[in-house]
Write a protein that holds these residues in place. Sequence first.
Motif, PDB file in Angstrom:
ATOM      1  N   LEU A  49       0.856  -1.062   0.028  1.00  0.00           N
ATOM      2  CA  LEU A  49      -0.199   0.001   0.035  1.00  0.00           C
ATOM      3  C   LEU A  49       0.775   1.327  -0.040  1.00  0.00           C
ATOM      4  CD1 LEU A  49      -2.771  -1.021   2.444  1.00  0.00           C
ATOM      5  CD2 LEU A  49      -2.994  -0.700  -0.072  1.00  0.00           C
ATOM      6  N   ASN A  50       1.890   1.336   0.693  1.00  0.00           N
ATOM      7  CA  ASN A  50       3.012   2.430   0.573  1.00  0.00           C
ATOM      8  C   ASN A  50       3.529   2.595  -0.929  1.00  0.00           C
ATOM      9  OD1 ASN A  50       4.297   4.449   2.132  1.00  0.00           O
ATOM     10  ND2 ASN A  50       6.128   3.254   2.146  1.00  0.00           N
ATOM     11  N   ALA A  51       3.735   1.563  -1.474  1.00  0.00           N
ATOM     12  CA  ALA A  51       4.225   1.648  -2.835  1.00  0.00           C
ATOM     13  C   ALA A  51       3.228   2.298  -3.634  1.00  0.00           C
ATOM     14  CB  ALA A  51       4.525   0.238  -3.331  1.00  0.00           C
ATOM     15  N   ALA A  52       1.704   1.550  -3.326  1.00  0.00           N
ATOM     16  CA  ALA A  52       0.708   2.365  -4.285  1.00  0.00           C
ATOM     17  C   ALA A  52       0.614   3.792  -4.077  1.00  0.00           C
ATOM     18  CB  ALA A  52      -0.425   1.703  -3.868  1.00  0.00           C
ATOM     19  N   HIS A  53       0.870   4.190  -2.722  1.00  0.00           N
ATOM     20  CA  HIS A  53       0.504   5.576  -2.062  1.00  0.00           C
ATOM     21  C   HIS A  53       1.499   6.595  -2.714  1.00  0.00           C
ATOM     22  CE1 HIS A  53      -0.860   8.937  -0.073  1.00  0.00           C
ATOM     23  NE2 HIS A  53       0.263   8.901   0.955  1.00  0.00           N
ATOM     24  N   HIS A  54       2.816   5.860  -3.073  1.00  0.00           N
ATOM     25  CA  HIS A  54       4.005   6.674  -3.919  1.00  0.00           C
ATOM     26  C   HIS A  54       3.809   6.763  -5.320  1.00  0.00           C
ATOM     27  CE1 HIS A  54       5.510   6.714   0.184  1.00  0.00           C
ATOM     28  NE2 HIS A  54       6.602   7.637  -0.151  1.00  0.00           N
ATOM     29  N   ALA A  55       2.617   6.461  -5.864  1.00  0.00           N
ATOM     30  CA  ALA A  55       2.581   6.705  -7.271  1.00  0.00           C
ATOM     31  C   ALA A  55       2.463   8.006  -7.747  1.00  0.00           C
ATOM     32  CB  ALA A  55       1.157   6.007  -7.587  1.00  0.00           C
ATOM     33  N   PRO A  56       2.925   8.306  -9.023  1.00  0.00           N
ATOM     34  CA  PRO A  56       2.666   9.744  -9.488  1.00  0.00           C
ATOM     35  C   PRO A  56       1.177  10.000  -9.475  1.00  0.00           C
ATOM     36  CG  PRO A  56       3.085   8.203 -11.234  1.00  0.00           C
ATOM     37  CD  PRO A  56       3.142   7.533  -9.917  1.00  0.00           C
ATOM     38  N   SER A  57       0.957  11.302  -9.294  1.00  0.00           N
ATOM     39  CA  SER A  57      -0.311  11.818  -9.309  1.00  0.00           C
ATOM     40  C   SER A  57      -0.191  13.191  -9.976  1.00  0.00           C
ATOM     41  CB  SER A  57      -1.161  11.885  -8.373  1.00  0.00           C
ATOM     42  OG  SER A  57      -0.682  12.624  -7.100  1.00  0.00           O
ATOM     43  N   VAL A  58      -1.008  13.650 -10.866  1.00  0.00           N
ATOM     44  CA  VAL A  58      -1.002  14.832 -11.525  1.00  0.00           C
ATOM     45  C   VAL A  58      -1.640  15.907 -10.430  1.00  0.00           C
ATOM     46  CG1 VAL A  58      -2.196  16.302 -13.199  1.00  0.00           C
ATOM     47  CG2 VAL A  58      -1.879  13.850 -13.757  1.00  0.00           C
ATOM     48  N   GLY A  59      -0.843  16.924 -10.288  1.00  0.00           N
ATOM     49  CA  GLY A  59      -1.218  17.868  -9.385  1.00  0.00           C
ATOM     50  C   GLY A  59      -0.689  17.564  -8.077  1.00  0.00           C
ATOM     51  N   TYR A  60      -0.154  16.432  -7.791  1.00  0.00           N
ATOM     52  CA  TYR A  60       0.028  15.864  -6.403  1.00  0.00           C
ATOM     53  C   TYR A  60      -1.178  15.787  -5.729  1.00  0.00           C
ATOM     54  CZ  TYR A  60       3.136  14.789  -2.635  1.00  0.00           C
ATOM     55  OH  TYR A  60       3.812  14.030  -1.722  1.00  0.00           O
ATOM     56  N   ASP A 139      -7.349  12.644 -12.494  1.00  0.00           N
ATOM     57  CA  ASP A 139      -7.342  11.853 -11.317  1.00  0.00           C
ATOM     58  C   ASP A 139      -7.527  10.470 -11.226  1.00  0.00           C
ATOM     59  OD1 ASP A 139      -9.995  12.585 -12.263  1.00  0.00           O
ATOM     60  OD2 ASP A 139     -10.760  12.877 -10.285  1.00  0.00           O
ATOM     61  N   LEU A 140      -8.339   9.962 -12.237  1.00  0.00           N
ATOM     62  CA  LEU A 140      -8.543   8.514 -12.549  1.00  0.00           C
ATOM     63  C   LEU A 140      -7.358   7.877 -13.093  1.00  0.00           C
ATOM     64  CD1 LEU A 140     -11.854   8.622 -14.621  1.00  0.00           C
ATOM     65  CD2 LEU A 140     -11.714   8.439 -12.320  1.00  0.00           C
ATOM     66  N   TYR A 141      -6.634   8.508 -13.971  1.00  0.00           N
ATOM     67  CA  TYR A 141      -5.206   8.009 -14.479  1.00  0.00           C
ATOM     68  C   TYR A 141      -4.365   7.833 -13.474  1.00  0.00           C
ATOM     69  CZ  TYR A 141      -7.416   9.144 -19.196  1.00  0.00           C
ATOM     70  OH  TYR A 141      -8.318   9.241 -20.367  1.00  0.00           O
ATOM     71  N   SER A 142      -4.239   8.978 -12.668  1.00  0.00           N
ATOM     72  CA  SER A 142      -3.359   8.685 -11.597  1.00  0.00           C
ATOM     73  C   SER A 142      -3.562   7.714 -10.517  1.00  0.00           C
ATOM     74  CB  SER A 142      -3.456  10.117 -10.719  1.00  0.00           C
ATOM     75  OG  SER A 142      -3.101  11.211 -11.458  1.00  0.00           O
ATOM     76  N   THR A 143      -4.847   7.267 -10.325  1.00  0.00           N
ATOM     77  CA  THR A 143      -5.122   6.176  -9.532  1.00  0.00           C
ATOM     78  C   THR A 143      -4.684   5.016 -10.248  1.00  0.00           C
ATOM     79  OG1 THR A 143      -7.035   7.459  -8.600  1.00  0.00           O
ATOM     80  CG2 THR A 143      -6.922   5.036  -8.015  1.00  0.00           C
ATOM     81  N   VAL A 144      -4.938   4.895 -11.393  1.00  0.00           N
ATOM     82  CA  VAL A 144      -4.347   3.654 -12.226  1.00  0.00           C
ATOM     83  C   VAL A 144      -2.785   3.322 -11.886  1.00  0.00           C
ATOM     84  CG1 VAL A 144      -4.305   2.636 -14.262  1.00  0.00           C
ATOM     85  CG2 VAL A 144      -6.382   3.666 -13.847  1.00  0.00           C
ATOM     86  N   CYS A 145      -2.352   4.446 -11.863  1.00  0.00           N
ATOM     87  CA  CYS A 145      -0.672   4.450 -11.455  1.00  0.00           C
ATOM     88  C   CYS A 145      -0.481   3.914 -10.204  1.00  0.00           C
ATOM     89  CB  CYS A 145       0.014   5.834 -11.726  1.00  0.00           C
ATOM     90  SG  CYS A 145      -0.002   6.540 -13.120  1.00  0.00           S
ATOM     91  N   ALA A 146      -1.289   4.263  -9.039  1.00  0.00           N
ATOM     92  CA  ALA A 146      -1.179   3.522  -7.922  1.00  0.00           C
ATOM     93  C   ALA A 146      -1.315   2.115  -8.014  1.00  0.00           C
ATOM     94  CB  ALA A 146      -2.243   4.077  -6.901  1.00  0.00           C
ATOM     95  N   VAL A 147      -2.427   1.846  -8.838  1.00  0.00           N
ATOM     96  CA  VAL A 147      -2.568   0.312  -8.980  1.00  0.00           C
ATOM     97  C   VAL A 147      -1.396  -0.664  -9.586  1.00  0.00           C
ATOM     98  CG1 VAL A 147      -3.904  -1.701 -10.100  1.00  0.00           C
ATOM     99  CG2 VAL A 147      -5.121   0.494  -9.389  1.00  0.00           C
TER     100      VAL A 147
END
Length: 239
Positions: A49-60, A139-147
């Motif tokens: 989960l910590n790895a997922a939480h460190h995914a890139p996200s647009v606008g942080y 925001d949707l794409y950013s969440t896919v990065c977390a996955v």
Amino acid sequence: MSETHDPAGHNAFDDLARDAVYQAIFGRRDVRSQFSTAPLDDAVLARLLNAAHHAPSVGYMQPWNFIIIRDMARRQAMRELFLAARQQELPQIETERRALYAKLKLEGICESAVNICVTCDRNRSRNSPLGRWHNPQMDLYSTVCAVQNFWLAARAEGIGVGWVSIVDTPALQRLLGMPDHVVPIAYLCVGPVHGFANKPDLERVGWGTRLSLADLIMSDCFGGEGEAELKQIAKTLSG
């Protein structure tokens, strides 16, 4: 003679670390039937989960949440949603492939150690248009990065992950009590496995084959010809 310096590799990982990253990428599998009965240690789950939480996200914006589903009754209810959605999907499958489709194992909802639903809270960054003004779906794409981060970290830990995409979204939102502004992005089956297949299941059973990377590379515009040297290297990598 002065020592030469390679700017391109200045910040690269050492060979072992670099190879491990590629090993996780190439060895990742969508696990359905290889789950063992072993539990998933919370310390391992926290690392994933910590790895997922460190995914890139647009606008942080960090729009994700992680719903951990352990209750077997709720998981069985999710499986019923899956089975209903699969019946709805069946008529959309090409007639000649329906028999194969019916044989495919496409989930491990009740067999895996735990289920996780990764969601996107679309209100989390509503007051920050950075990166979303022209592309509100980021925001949707950013969440896919977390996955993806979660999945690759899981492979490195020897943990299997299977993405259950055959489900009616509003029904899933009701099952997990999500407010309207929260969107389920991925419903994951997660846990220790007996092993990882050499090939993706759908490739192994003949559902599809991996496309040629060289055929997907274009030059300067869609359909643009060129990049002959790069395409040749891509062909070599594909074996």
